[in-house]
Write a protein that holds these residues in place. Structure first.
Motif, mmCIF file in Angstrom:
data_model
loop_
_atom_site.group_PDB
_atom_site.id
_atom_site.type_symbol
_atom_site.label_atom_id
_atom_site.label_comp_id
_atom_site.label_asym_id
_atom_site.label_seq_id
_atom_site.Cartn_x
_atom_site.Cartn_y
_atom_site.Cartn_z
ATOM 1 N N ARG A 39 -70.468 4.353 -25.063
ATOM 2 C CA ARG A 39 -70.423 5.780 -24.733
ATOM 3 C C ARG A 39 -69.908 5.997 -23.311
ATOM 4 N NH1 ARG A 39 -75.960 8.385 -27.464
ATOM 5 N NH2 ARG A 39 -75.556 7.616 -29.585
ATOM 6 N N THR A 59 -66.500 8.139 -22.068
ATOM 7 C CA THR A 59 -66.673 9.302 -21.197
ATOM 8 C C THR A 59 -65.695 9.281 -20.021
ATOM 9 O OG1 THR A 59 -69.025 9.374 -21.779
ATOM 10 C CG2 THR A 59 -68.352 10.588 -19.820
ATOM 11 N N GLU A 117 -67.000 17.582 -8.310
ATOM 12 C CA GLU A 117 -66.320 16.802 -9.338
ATOM 13 C C GLU A 117 -67.202 15.649 -9.810
ATOM 14 O OE1 GLU A 117 -62.615 15.525 -7.754
ATOM 15 O OE2 GLU A 117 -61.713 17.513 -7.775
ATOM 16 N N ALA A 154 -69.865 17.032 -12.108
ATOM 17 C CA ALA A 154 -69.346 17.382 -13.437
ATOM 18 C C ALA A 154 -69.260 16.149 -14.325
ATOM 19 C CB ALA A 154 -67.975 18.037 -13.303
ATOM 20 N N LEU A 155 -68.796 15.028 -13.752
ATOM 21 C CA LEU A 155 -68.721 13.788 -14.535
ATOM 22 C C LEU A 155 -70.126 13.277 -14.859
ATOM 23 C CD1 LEU A 155 -67.216 11.482 -15.857
ATOM 24 C CD2 LEU A 155 -66.955 10.412 -13.610
ATOM 25 N N LYS A 201 -72.789 15.018 -15.425
ATOM 26 C CA LYS A 201 -73.320 15.814 -16.543
ATOM 27 C C LYS A 201 -72.760 15.335 -17.869
ATOM 28 C CE LYS A 201 -74.031 19.983 -13.719
ATOM 29 N NZ LYS A 201 -73.549 21.361 -13.427
ATOM 30 N N LYS A 202 -71.474 14.983 -17.890
ATOM 31 C CA LYS A 202 -70.873 14.457 -19.121
ATOM 32 C C LYS A 202 -71.528 13.138 -19.527
ATOM 33 C CE LYS A 202 -66.244 16.476 -18.522
ATOM 34 N NZ LYS A 202 -64.805 16.159 -18.331
ATOM 35 N N ILE A 203 -71.797 12.289 -18.532
ATOM 36 C CA ILE A 203 -72.434 11.003 -18.812
ATOM 37 C C ILE A 203 -73.834 11.210 -19.382
ATOM 38 C CG2 ILE A 203 -73.377 8.929 -17.724
ATOM 39 C CD1 ILE A 203 -71.028 9.094 -15.720
ATOM 40 N N THR A 247 -75.038 13.810 -20.954
ATOM 41 C CA THR A 247 -74.930 14.354 -22.315
ATOM 42 C C THR A 247 -74.586 13.268 -23.321
ATOM 43 O OG1 THR A 247 -74.237 16.518 -21.478
ATOM 44 C CG2 THR A 247 -73.693 16.007 -23.774
ATOM 45 N N ALA A 248 -73.649 12.400 -22.967
ATOM 46 C CA ALA A 248 -73.220 11.349 -23.894
ATOM 47 C C ALA A 248 -74.334 10.346 -24.157
ATOM 48 C CB ALA A 248 -71.996 10.637 -23.329
#
Length: 306
Positions: A201, A205, A232, A235-236, A238-240, A242-243
């Protein structure tokens, strides 16, 4: 798998002789050095046998270009000209393995080609072993991610990019939440499944130019290029989160959930050395865990020595 052999000669009779002499091998015949180079750009040949005197391009020039195109090939030159200068040029410019004078006895040619195949196979074994040993030394055996040694090497590359192009990067230090109870309850084999899924994952990402590493246990690190600001980086992060926090389904149909605490440091704002950058991000992980996990903290966490 048979060795691939390329014969290049503008004489049709010689090519026919090659065909009959080596009919039991995987051979390709070509009557033009220019066409032969085009073929070599499309596929690699293990052994290349070339005449010296050919139209538009002599054998030495062809062999030189062949060495650039297929550097691992073993190269043999045939010529009816006994000029020593040709032999010297062929060896110096194209690293020729053998230099044979025409007309060449078919048995001698056969033996020379067999020696060339043995040389190629021996060198290939060494290359493969070297590549395998390098991979084992630089990658995590469980997940296939970079290990701490590769991570340090990559960080050096990223720092070089900053020195040359002023390209910032961020280091994400990550520690899984709620992983230990999974390991304790279901065993290490289930824990390993979880770690491999988290690794997959993380790779999905980030960008292909970023580096994902496992330091050991449930600790991971990402080096992310061109992350210029804390916004920035957040933001990354948060993606991590979530994944990683989506349920993980194991092979025996368990649905498990883990969290991830992330500490982030940005180069060169938070540190100008890799070791200190790593320590900064590691310190920020603890701040994220204090927030309850599945959170991130950017910079300003490491206490300077008194």
């Amino acid at each position: 798998m048979k060795n691939r052999i390329l014969f290049v000669d503008d004489d049709k009779f010689i090519l026919d002789t090659f065909r009959r002499t080596f009919r039991d091998l995987d051979i390709t015949l070509c009557d033009s050095p220019i066409k032969a180079l085009e073929m070599m750009r499309e596929e690699a040949f293990d052994v290349v046998v070339s005449d010296y005197k050919m139209p538009k391009m002599d054998g030495v020039e062809f062999i030189r270009r062949a060495a650039e195109t297929n550097p691992n090939s073993v190269r043999i030159m045939l010529t009816g000209n006994a000029d020593l200068d040709i032999a010297v040029r062929a060896v110096n410019e194209g690293s020729v393995f053998k230099f044979l004078q025409k007309p060449c006895d078919r048995n001698i040619l056969r033996k020379t080609v067999e020696q060339a195949m043995e040389k190629f196979n021996s060198e290939k074994e060494l290359r493969d072993a070297s590549e395998e040993n390098y991979y084992k030394a630089t990658h995590d055996s469980l997940t296939g991610l970079a290990n701490r040694f590769m991570l340090q090497e990559k960080a050096g590359d990223y720092i070089d990019n900053w020195n040359r192009y002023q390209k910032r990067f961020a280091l994400f230090y990550m520690d899984l939440d709620k992983f230990k109870p999974i390991n304790d309850t279901y065993g290490h084999h289930i824990g390993d499944e979880v770690l491999k899924e988290v690794a997959a994952r993380l790779l999905k990402t980030v960008r292909a130019t970023d580096t994902v590493a496992r330091l050991g246990g449930d600790e991971f690190v990402i080096l992310a290029e061109n992350v210029k600001t804390e916004e920035e980086a957040g933001a990354l992060a948060k993606k991590i989160i979530t994944a990683v926090t989506c349920p993980i389904y194991t092979n025996n149909d368990l649905a498990l959930e883990v969290g991830i605490s992330i500490g982030i440091s940005i180069y060169p704002e938070h540190a100008e050395q890799y070791k200190l950058l790593l320590e900064e991000a590691d310190a920020c992980v603890y701040k994220s865990k204090e927030k309850g996990g599945s959170a991130f903290t950017v910079g300003g966490c490491r206490q300077e020595p008194q």
